[in-house]
Design a protein around this motif. Structure first.
Motif, PDB file in Angstrom:
ATOM      1  N   HIS B  99      88.893  12.318  -7.892  1.00 50.70           N
ATOM      2  CA  HIS B  99      88.412  10.977  -8.271  1.00 50.70           C
ATOM      3  C   HIS B  99      87.253  11.038  -9.273  1.00 50.70           C
ATOM      4  CE1 HIS B  99      90.925   8.964  -5.219  1.00 50.70           C
ATOM      5  NE2 HIS B  99      90.631  10.005  -4.453  1.00 50.70           N
ATOM      6  N   PHE B 100      86.217  11.834  -8.946  1.00 50.67           N
ATOM      7  CA  PHE B 100      85.021  11.889  -9.796  1.00 50.67           C
ATOM      8  C   PHE B 100      85.323  12.600 -11.125  1.00 50.67           C
ATOM      9  CE2 PHE B 100      81.008  14.066 -10.971  1.00 50.67           C
ATOM     10  CZ  PHE B 100      80.117  13.001 -10.997  1.00 50.67           C
ATOM     11  N   ASP B 101      85.905  13.780 -11.064  1.00 49.83           N
ATOM     12  CA  ASP B 101      86.218  14.576 -12.256  1.00 49.83           C
ATOM     13  C   ASP B 101      87.099  13.814 -13.261  1.00 49.83           C
ATOM     14  OD1 ASP B 101      87.446  16.360 -14.073  1.00 49.83           O
ATOM     15  OD2 ASP B 101      87.788  17.929 -12.611  1.00 49.83           O
ATOM     16  N   PRO B 102      88.222  13.204 -12.825  1.00 52.31           N
ATOM     17  CA  PRO B 102      89.073  12.524 -13.822  1.00 52.31           C
ATOM     18  C   PRO B 102      88.396  11.336 -14.514  1.00 52.31           C
ATOM     19  CG  PRO B 102      90.302  12.937 -11.794  1.00 52.31           C
ATOM     20  CD  PRO B 102      88.858  13.229 -11.487  1.00 52.31           C
ATOM     21  N   GLU B 132      85.943   3.332 -14.214  1.00 53.73           N
ATOM     22  CA  GLU B 132      86.523   4.158 -13.137  1.00 53.73           C
ATOM     23  C   GLU B 132      85.423   4.863 -12.340  1.00 53.73           C
ATOM     24  OE1 GLU B 132      90.330   5.756 -15.701  1.00 53.73           O
ATOM     25  OE2 GLU B 132      89.525   7.129 -14.184  1.00 53.73           O
ATOM     26  N   LEU B 133      84.449   5.390 -13.092  1.00 53.20           N
ATOM     27  CA  LEU B 133      83.359   6.126 -12.438  1.00 53.20           C
ATOM     28  C   LEU B 133      82.543   5.207 -11.519  1.00 53.20           C
ATOM     29  CD1 LEU B 133      81.899   8.830 -12.169  1.00 53.20           C
ATOM     30  CD2 LEU B 133      80.548   8.236 -14.197  1.00 53.20           C
ATOM     31  N   GLU B 134      82.355   3.960 -11.940  1.00 50.66           N
ATOM     32  CA  GLU B 134      81.614   3.003 -11.103  1.00 50.66           C
ATOM     33  C   GLU B 134      82.256   2.835  -9.731  1.00 50.66           C
ATOM     34  OE1 GLU B 134      79.022   0.111 -12.321  1.00 50.66           O
ATOM     35  OE2 GLU B 134      80.180  -0.385 -14.136  1.00 50.66           O
ATOM     36  N   LYS B 135      83.586   2.781  -9.712  1.00 51.38           N
ATOM     37  CA  LYS B 135      84.282   2.611  -8.424  1.00 51.38           C
ATOM     38  C   LYS B 135      84.057   3.819  -7.515  1.00 51.38           C
ATOM     39  CE  LYS B 135      87.890  -0.333 -10.327  1.00 51.38           C
ATOM     40  NZ  LYS B 135      89.275  -0.410 -10.789  1.00 51.38           N
ATOM     41  N   VAL B 136      84.054   5.007  -8.119  1.00 53.75           N
ATOM     42  CA  VAL B 136      83.807   6.219  -7.333  1.00 53.75           C
ATOM     43  C   VAL B 136      82.361   6.213  -6.821  1.00 53.75           C
ATOM     44  CG1 VAL B 136      83.798   8.744  -7.366  1.00 53.75           C
ATOM     45  CG2 VAL B 136      85.516   7.491  -8.703  1.00 53.75           C
ATOM     46  N   ASP B 138      80.498   3.706  -6.261  1.00 52.39           N
ATOM     47  CA  ASP B 138      80.352   2.696  -5.198  1.00 52.39           C
ATOM     48  C   ASP B 138      80.717   3.290  -3.833  1.00 52.39           C
ATOM     49  OD1 ASP B 138      79.459   0.692  -6.860  1.00 52.39           O
ATOM     50  OD2 ASP B 138      81.435  -0.252  -7.106  1.00 52.39           O
ATOM     51  N   VAL B 139      81.762   4.116  -3.814  1.00 52.56           N
ATOM     52  CA  VAL B 139      82.140   4.799  -2.562  1.00 52.56           C
ATOM     53  C   VAL B 139      81.019   5.756  -2.143  1.00 52.56           C
ATOM     54  CG1 VAL B 139      83.783   6.425  -1.515  1.00 52.56           C
ATOM     55  CG2 VAL B 139      84.627   4.560  -2.976  1.00 52.56           C
ATOM     56  N   TYR B 140      80.422   6.453  -3.122  1.00 53.79           N
ATOM     57  CA  TYR B 140      79.322   7.384  -2.806  1.00 53.79           C
ATOM     58  C   TYR B 140      78.098   6.616  -2.288  1.00 53.79           C
ATOM     59  CZ  TYR B 140      81.756  11.158  -5.353  1.00 53.79           C
ATOM     60  OH  TYR B 140      82.650  12.111  -5.776  1.00 53.79           O
ATOM     61  N   GLU B 141      77.801   5.472  -2.917  1.00 53.33           N
ATOM     62  CA  GLU B 141      76.638   4.688  -2.501  1.00 53.33           C
ATOM     63  C   GLU B 141      76.774   4.286  -1.028  1.00 53.33           C
ATOM     64  OE1 GLU B 141      73.938   4.289  -4.143  1.00 53.33           O
ATOM     65  OE2 GLU B 141      72.906   2.595  -3.189  1.00 53.33           O
ATOM     66  N   GLU B 142      77.995   3.912  -0.630  1.00 53.77           N
ATOM     67  CA  GLU B 142      78.217   3.547   0.771  1.00 53.77           C
ATOM     68  C   GLU B 142      78.124   4.791   1.667  1.00 53.77           C
ATOM     69  OE1 GLU B 142      81.937   1.530   1.572  1.00 53.77           O
ATOM     70  OE2 GLU B 142      81.504   1.598   3.733  1.00 53.77           O
ATOM     71  N   ARG B 143      78.765   5.880   1.235  1.00 48.97           N
ATOM     72  CA  ARG B 143      78.749   7.114   2.014  1.00 48.97           C
ATOM     73  C   ARG B 143      77.320   7.622   2.227  1.00 48.97           C
ATOM     74  NH1 ARG B 143      80.406  10.300   5.951  1.00 48.97           N
ATOM     75  NH2 ARG B 143      79.938  12.483   5.570  1.00 48.97           N
ATOM     76  N   LEU B 144      76.494   7.560   1.173  1.00 52.74           N
ATOM     77  CA  LEU B 144      75.123   8.086   1.254  1.00 52.74           C
ATOM     78  C   LEU B 144      74.198   7.161   2.041  1.00 52.74           C
ATOM     79  CD1 LEU B 144      74.971   9.548  -2.369  1.00 52.74           C
ATOM     80  CD2 LEU B 144      75.067  10.880  -0.237  1.00 52.74           C
ATOM     81  N   GLY B 145      74.729   6.020   2.469  1.00 49.07           N
ATOM     82  CA  GLY B 145      74.006   5.177   3.423  1.00 49.07           C
ATOM     83  C   GLY B 145      74.225   5.651   4.859  1.00 49.07           C
ATOM     84  N   SER B 180      71.328   2.680 -11.202  1.00 49.12           N
ATOM     85  CA  SER B 180      71.490   1.352 -10.602  1.00 49.12           C
ATOM     86  C   SER B 180      71.965   1.426  -9.142  1.00 49.12           C
ATOM     87  CB  SER B 180      72.494   0.540 -11.419  1.00 49.12           C
ATOM     88  OG  SER B 180      73.756   1.195 -11.438  1.00 49.12           O
ATOM     89  N   ARG B 181      72.194   2.633  -8.642  1.00 49.17           N
ATOM     90  CA  ARG B 181      72.638   2.810  -7.250  1.00 49.17           C
ATOM     91  C   ARG B 181      71.584   3.640  -6.519  1.00 49.17           C
ATOM     92  NH1 ARG B 181      76.937   2.219 -10.480  1.00 49.17           N
ATOM     93  NH2 ARG B 181      78.636   0.921  -9.682  1.00 49.17           N
ATOM     94  N   PRO B 182      70.709   2.969  -5.736  1.00 52.28           N
ATOM     95  CA  PRO B 182      69.527   3.651  -5.196  1.00 52.28           C
ATOM     96  C   PRO B 182      69.827   4.909  -4.378  1.00 52.28           C
ATOM     97  CG  PRO B 182      69.672   1.343  -4.416  1.00 52.28           C
ATOM     98  CD  PRO B 182      70.750   1.529  -5.424  1.00 52.28           C
ATOM     99  N   ARG B 183      70.910   4.877  -3.578  1.00 57.00           N
ATOM    100  CA  ARG B 183      71.177   6.063  -2.752  1.00 57.00           C
ATOM    101  C   ARG B 183      71.745   7.192  -3.587  1.00 57.00           C
ATOM    102  NH1 ARG B 183      74.188   2.102   1.090  1.00 57.00           N
ATOM    103  NH2 ARG B 183      72.451   1.190   2.256  1.00 57.00           N
ATOM    104  N   VAL B 184      72.576   6.858  -4.558  1.00 61.58           N
ATOM    105  CA  VAL B 184      73.118   7.890  -5.441  1.00 61.58           C
ATOM    106  C   VAL B 184      71.971   8.516  -6.243  1.00 61.58           C
ATOM    107  CG1 VAL B 184      74.645   8.348  -7.408  1.00 61.58           C
ATOM    108  CG2 VAL B 184      75.421   6.845  -5.555  1.00 61.58           C
ATOM    109  N   LEU B 185      71.053   7.670  -6.714  1.00 59.44           N
ATOM    110  CA  LEU B 185      69.906   8.170  -7.486  1.00 59.44           C
ATOM    111  C   LEU B 185      69.027   9.093  -6.637  1.00 59.44           C
ATOM    112  CD1 LEU B 185      68.227   8.202 -10.091  1.00 59.44           C
ATOM    113  CD2 LEU B 185      67.035   6.142  -9.247  1.00 59.44           C
ATOM    114  N   ALA B 186      68.751   8.690  -5.391  1.00 62.12           N
ATOM    115  CA  ALA B 186      67.905   9.525  -4.511  1.00 62.12           C
ATOM    116  C   ALA B 186      68.598  10.863  -4.235  1.00 62.12           C
ATOM    117  CB  ALA B 186      67.634   8.788  -3.196  1.00 62.12           C
ATOM    118  N   TRP B 187      69.914  10.817  -4.053  1.00 62.90           N
ATOM    119  CA  TRP B 187      70.713  12.044  -3.831  1.00 62.90           C
ATOM    120  C   TRP B 187      70.627  12.956  -5.055  1.00 62.90           C
ATOM    121  CZ3 TRP B 187      75.786  12.458  -6.331  1.00 62.90           C
ATOM    122  CH2 TRP B 187      76.553  13.538  -5.915  1.00 62.90           C
ATOM    123  N   TRP B 188      70.810  12.375  -6.249  1.00 62.82           N
ATOM    124  CA  TRP B 188      70.734  13.177  -7.470  1.00 62.82           C
ATOM    125  C   TRP B 188      69.337  13.780  -7.643  1.00 62.82           C
ATOM    126  CZ3 TRP B 188      72.682  16.335 -10.589  1.00 62.82           C
ATOM    127  CH2 TRP B 188      72.050  16.640 -11.814  1.00 62.82           C
TER     128      TRP B 188
END
Lengths: 207, 207
Positions: B99-102, B132-136, B138-145, B180-188
């Motif tokens: 999902h992320f790579d493509p 496409e990347l935004e949708k992926v 979004d799944v990460y933002e939820e997962r990292l919660g 723009s995705r706080p949990r993804v940003l904190a993870w990165w």
């Protein structure tokens, strides 16, 4: 008696069939439930007790490891095997995922799925993806001159992961891509004759 | 003293950097050789004694397993861990690959590689792939919660596999997708501050 594994998916879906093929190879009872639960809106999803997994290739590895002693040694991780052997399985599992799948999946969507949906096949896409697939099968033809199966002397998950796609490809005019490569054809004839696979293939019928 | 591992690849290539990141995480000495040996005409290729492997994700799993006791427990396979934990690593490794790579790979090709080659960026491709990347993400933002890292409480190969791509993305205007995705940003911010990663990132400079 443990709880029965639940597989959310459709037996004619190649991604679902990939997991069913491992369940059949390992002789694991399961309940098929036609519901979609993955965050990417896709089947299959496996429920095994509290564990919920999506992504067919991650599910199939989990099942192959959990039931490592049943059926074929799909990961080459049984006693006496080396890390080089299991790494070679992983290598060809990756090749299927990153080279074979991106070529054959859109080809089958055009040639097999669209007609079922009453849509017109885009022949230009079929030809472009067939050309990509030829390059991958050329690599396989060479590889299968050095080893009986993709990962070496034994049938593994690397071979199994190709079966759902090849099963449909062989019903199209593009079966010639396999038939024109003698080692790839012999490999397909071998792996598609396995009893657990025949059981999986029975469910792969479009409505 | 064992023979030094040879890695055929280029340090600025995201696929090569994925493997270098594991080598650095595990503290493994290696020799970088800029030669292409894979049957698909791609780097990286790893030579470890008689074993030759291609496909960056298969190489990184092999290295993570061979050096399981060094550095982070990238596969969650150390003693006391359950099969459910390692299967969850495999699940998110698959999500990156499928999902992320493509989505991100063609985006970076347009936004980063083409300008280096003196070619014009196709902004329509950038926007389509960004969607496409935004949708992926979004799944990460939820997962990292629900979990600090993709596979749970610990930094694993699932996180590491994202780092080469995100490193370049954060240098483009599309860094906003992460910011723009706080949990993804904190993870990165967390994973990109790891000392072995900083060593890998040093080599990721275009000529």
């Amino acid at each position: 008696m443990g709880s029965v594994v639940k597989l959310h998916g459709l037996p004619m879906s190649t991604n679902t069939a990939r997991v069913i093929a491992v369940l059949n190879e390992k002789g694991v009872d399961f309940e098929l439930v036609p519901v979609d639960l993955s965050p990417f809106g896709q089947v299959p999803v496996l429920e095994d007790g509290d564990l919920k997994l999506f992504e067919s290739r991650a599910i199939s590895k989990y099942l192959a490891e959990k039931h490592s002693d049943a059926g074929a040694d799909l990961l080459l991780r049984r006693g006496g095997r080396s890390l080089a052997e299991s790494a070679t399985v992983e290598l060809w599992v990756e090749v299927e995922s990153k080279h074979f799948d991106p070529a054959i999946s859109p080809l089958l969507y055009e040639a097999v799925v669209k007609p079922v949906l009453g849509q017109a096949t885009d022949e230009a896409v079929v030809e472009a993806k067939a050309a990509e697939l030829e390059k991958v099968l050329d690599v396989y033809e060479e590889r299968l001159g050095k080893a009986k199966y993709l990962a070496g002397d034994h049938y593994t998950l690397a071979d199994l992961h190709h079966q759902p796609y090849l099963f449909y490809l062989m019903k199209t005019a593009k079966a010639e891509l396999v038939e024109s490569r003698p080692r790839v054809l012999a490999w397909w004839n071998d792996i598609s004759a396995r009893a657990p696979w025949l059981k999986t293939a029975e469910g792969m019928k479009f409505p």
